[in-house]
Design a protein around this motif. Structure first.
Motif, PDB file in Angstrom:
ATOM      1  N   VAL A 261       2.683  -5.173   6.928  1.00  0.00           N
ATOM      2  CA  VAL A 261       3.951  -5.866   7.135  1.00  0.00           C
ATOM      3  C   VAL A 261       4.429  -5.829   8.572  1.00  0.00           C
ATOM      4  CG1 VAL A 261       4.641  -5.657   4.736  1.00  0.00           C
ATOM      5  CG2 VAL A 261       5.300  -3.854   6.358  1.00  0.00           C
ATOM      6  N   GLN A 262       4.122  -4.739   9.292  1.00  0.00           N
ATOM      7  CA  GLN A 262       4.589  -4.679  10.673  1.00  0.00           C
ATOM      8  C   GLN A 262       4.022  -5.841  11.488  1.00  0.00           C
ATOM      9  OE1 GLN A 262       6.922  -2.610  11.754  1.00  0.00           O
ATOM     10  NE2 GLN A 262       7.025  -1.686   9.717  1.00  0.00           N
ATOM     11  N   ALA A 263       2.786  -6.174  11.245  1.00  0.00           N
ATOM     12  CA  ALA A 263       2.139  -7.243  12.004  1.00  0.00           C
ATOM     13  C   ALA A 263       2.458  -8.621  11.441  1.00  0.00           C
ATOM     14  CB  ALA A 263       0.632  -7.031  12.023  1.00  0.00           C
ATOM     15  N   MET A 264       2.589  -8.710  10.123  1.00  0.00           N
ATOM     16  CA  MET A 264       2.647 -10.033   9.500  1.00  0.00           C
ATOM     17  C   MET A 264       4.043 -10.529   9.198  1.00  0.00           C
ATOM     18  SD  MET A 264      -0.665 -10.044   6.987  1.00  0.00           S
ATOM     19  CE  MET A 264      -0.237 -11.653   6.358  1.00  0.00           C
ATOM     20  N   CYS A 265       4.989  -9.648   9.093  1.00  0.00           N
ATOM     21  CA  CYS A 265       6.329 -10.108   8.706  1.00  0.00           C
ATOM     22  C   CYS A 265       6.906 -11.146   9.671  1.00  0.00           C
ATOM     23  CB  CYS A 265       7.272  -8.919   8.536  1.00  0.00           C
ATOM     24  SG  CYS A 265       8.714  -9.271   7.514  1.00  0.00           S
ATOM     25  N   PRO A 266       6.705 -10.987  10.957  1.00  0.00           N
ATOM     26  CA  PRO A 266       7.275 -11.991  11.873  1.00  0.00           C
ATOM     27  C   PRO A 266       6.553 -13.343  11.873  1.00  0.00           C
ATOM     28  CG  PRO A 266       6.889  -9.887  12.990  1.00  0.00           C
ATOM     29  CD  PRO A 266       6.150  -9.844  11.694  1.00  0.00           C
ATOM     30  N   ILE A 267       5.447 -13.461  11.148  1.00  0.00           N
ATOM     31  CA  ILE A 267       4.627 -14.674  11.253  1.00  0.00           C
ATOM     32  C   ILE A 267       4.534 -15.340   9.891  1.00  0.00           C
ATOM     33  CG2 ILE A 267       2.440 -15.621  12.033  1.00  0.00           C
ATOM     34  CD1 ILE A 267       1.984 -12.993  13.572  1.00  0.00           C
ATOM     35  N   ARG A 268       5.387 -16.309   9.657  1.00  0.00           N
ATOM     36  CA  ARG A 268       5.502 -16.888   8.309  1.00  0.00           C
ATOM     37  C   ARG A 268       4.243 -17.638   7.895  1.00  0.00           C
ATOM     38  NH1 ARG A 268       6.689 -22.354   8.145  1.00  0.00           N
ATOM     39  NH2 ARG A 268       7.337 -23.314  10.115  1.00  0.00           N
ATOM     40  N   ARG A 269       3.491 -18.186   8.814  1.00  0.00           N
ATOM     41  CA  ARG A 269       2.326 -18.996   8.435  1.00  0.00           C
ATOM     42  C   ARG A 269       1.216 -18.141   7.828  1.00  0.00           C
ATOM     43  NH1 ARG A 269      -1.568 -18.273  12.308  1.00  0.00           N
ATOM     44  NH2 ARG A 269      -0.856 -17.532  14.355  1.00  0.00           N
ATOM     45  N   LEU A 270       1.326 -16.820   7.923  1.00  0.00           N
ATOM     46  CA  LEU A 270       0.304 -15.944   7.364  1.00  0.00           C
ATOM     47  C   LEU A 270       0.541 -15.630   5.885  1.00  0.00           C
ATOM     48  CD1 LEU A 270      -0.174 -13.423  10.319  1.00  0.00           C
ATOM     49  CD2 LEU A 270      -1.501 -15.481   9.783  1.00  0.00           C
ATOM     50  N   TRP A 271       1.651 -16.106   5.351  1.00  0.00           N
ATOM     51  CA  TRP A 271       1.994 -15.815   3.963  1.00  0.00           C
ATOM     52  C   TRP A 271       1.649 -17.019   3.100  1.00  0.00           C
ATOM     53  CZ3 TRP A 271       4.374 -11.060   2.602  1.00  0.00           C
ATOM     54  CH2 TRP A 271       4.602 -10.220   3.702  1.00  0.00           C
ATOM     55  N   ASP A 272       0.921 -16.779   2.026  1.00  0.00           N
ATOM     56  CA  ASP A 272       0.381 -17.886   1.238  1.00  0.00           C
ATOM     57  C   ASP A 272       1.260 -18.337   0.079  1.00  0.00           C
ATOM     58  OD1 ASP A 272      -3.078 -16.765   1.519  1.00  0.00           O
ATOM     59  OD2 ASP A 272      -1.895 -18.119   2.774  1.00  0.00           O
ATOM     60  N   TYR A 273       2.032 -17.439  -0.487  1.00  0.00           N
ATOM     61  CA  TYR A 273       2.769 -17.750  -1.711  1.00  0.00           C
ATOM     62  C   TYR A 273       4.261 -17.646  -1.464  1.00  0.00           C
ATOM     63  CZ  TYR A 273      -1.871 -16.801  -3.510  1.00  0.00           C
ATOM     64  OH  TYR A 273      -3.218 -16.810  -3.722  1.00  0.00           O
TER      65      TYR A 273
ATOM     66  N   SER B  84       0.808  -1.217   0.000  1.00  0.00           N
ATOM     67  CA  SER B  84       0.000   0.000   0.000  1.00  0.00           C
ATOM     68  C   SER B  84       0.845   1.273   0.000  1.00  0.00           C
ATOM     69  CB  SER B  84      -0.931   0.003   1.206  1.00  0.00           C
ATOM     70  OG  SER B  84      -0.186  -0.119   2.406  1.00  0.00           O
ATOM     71  N   ASP B  85       1.771   1.369   0.931  1.00  0.00           N
ATOM     72  CA  ASP B  85       2.511   2.623   1.070  1.00  0.00           C
ATOM     73  C   ASP B  85       4.026   2.434   1.041  1.00  0.00           C
ATOM     74  OD1 ASP B  85       1.985   2.909   4.699  1.00  0.00           O
ATOM     75  OD2 ASP B  85       2.911   1.354   3.450  1.00  0.00           O
ATOM     76  N   GLY B  86       4.461   1.210   0.758  1.00  0.00           N
ATOM     77  CA  GLY B  86       5.896   0.964   0.692  1.00  0.00           C
ATOM     78  C   GLY B  86       6.582   0.925   2.037  1.00  0.00           C
ATOM     79  N   SER B  87       5.787   0.868   3.104  1.00  0.00           N
ATOM     80  CA  SER B  87       6.416   0.797   4.424  1.00  0.00           C
ATOM     81  C   SER B  87       7.161  -0.525   4.572  1.00  0.00           C
ATOM     82  CB  SER B  87       5.367   0.947   5.527  1.00  0.00           C
ATOM     83  OG  SER B  87       4.389  -0.062   5.433  1.00  0.00           O
ATOM     84  N   THR B  88       8.139  -0.514   5.437  1.00  0.00           N
ATOM     85  CA  THR B  88       9.022  -1.668   5.554  1.00  0.00           C
ATOM     86  C   THR B  88       9.134  -2.158   6.988  1.00  0.00           C
ATOM     87  OG1 THR B  88      10.926  -0.200   5.759  1.00  0.00           O
ATOM     88  CG2 THR B  88      10.410  -1.009   3.553  1.00  0.00           C
ATOM     89  N   TYR B  89       9.527  -3.402   7.086  1.00  0.00           N
ATOM     90  CA  TYR B  89       9.807  -4.032   8.374  1.00  0.00           C
ATOM     91  C   TYR B  89      11.168  -4.706   8.265  1.00  0.00           C
ATOM     92  CZ  TYR B  89       9.787  -7.686  11.942  1.00  0.00           C
ATOM     93  OH  TYR B  89      10.137  -8.513  12.974  1.00  0.00           O
ATOM     94  N   TYR B  90      11.948  -4.609   9.325  1.00  0.00           N
ATOM     95  CA  TYR B  90      13.217  -5.321   9.393  1.00  0.00           C
ATOM     96  C   TYR B  90      13.326  -6.028  10.736  1.00  0.00           C
ATOM     97  CZ  TYR B  90      14.640  -2.505   5.380  1.00  0.00           C
ATOM     98  OH  TYR B  90      14.713  -1.918   4.138  1.00  0.00           O
TER      99      TYR B  90
END
Length: 127
Positions: free
Chosen positions: A104-116, A54-60
């Motif tokens: 991404v802030q919420a989902m990046c740490p949780i791999r099971r939430l990514w489908d592809y 959406s806005d190009g925000s990032t998580y590291y």
């Protein structure tokens, strides 16, 4: 169908740099968040860095802050991970993943939430 293909891995000495690429197809990248994950032998797959659709925000992840940079080129359907000051503990198979409109802030740490997922590329950092 959704396809993700990683490239750019290899063997590098400690302190060196690599740039990983995630080439995408089968979907409109503008509407998908992309994440980079890694899995070292005997360890869980962990979120390294993600970039929002959406806005190009990032998580590291804390372990890579200040050393890794994620970027996306929607025109080329490609997401990059620039890795500098590499350490032996960065050695792992690196995967990219996609998820529509993921915060991404919420989902990046949780791999099971990514489908592809892509097939991964090996990064080895020698000491």
């Amino acid at each position: 169908q959704v396809q993700l293909v990683e490239s750019g891995g290899g063997l590098v000495q400690s302190g060196g740099s690599l740039r990983l690429s995630c080439a995408t197809s089968g979907f409109t990248l503008d509407y998908y968040s992309i994440g980079w994950f890694r899995q070292a032998p005997g360890k869980e797959r962990e979120g390294v860095s993600c970039i929002s659709s959406s806005d190009g925000s990032t998580y590291y992840a804390d372990s890579v802050k200040g050393r890794f940079t994620i970027s996306r080129d929607n025109a080329k359907n490609t997401v990059y991970l620039q890795m500098n000051s590499l350490k032996p503990e960065d050695t792992a198979v690196y995967y990219c993943a996609a998820q529509p409109l993921a915060p991404v802030q919420a989902m990046c740490p949780i791999r099971r939430l990514w489908d592809y997922w892509g097939q991964g590329t090996q990064v080895t950092v020698s000491s």
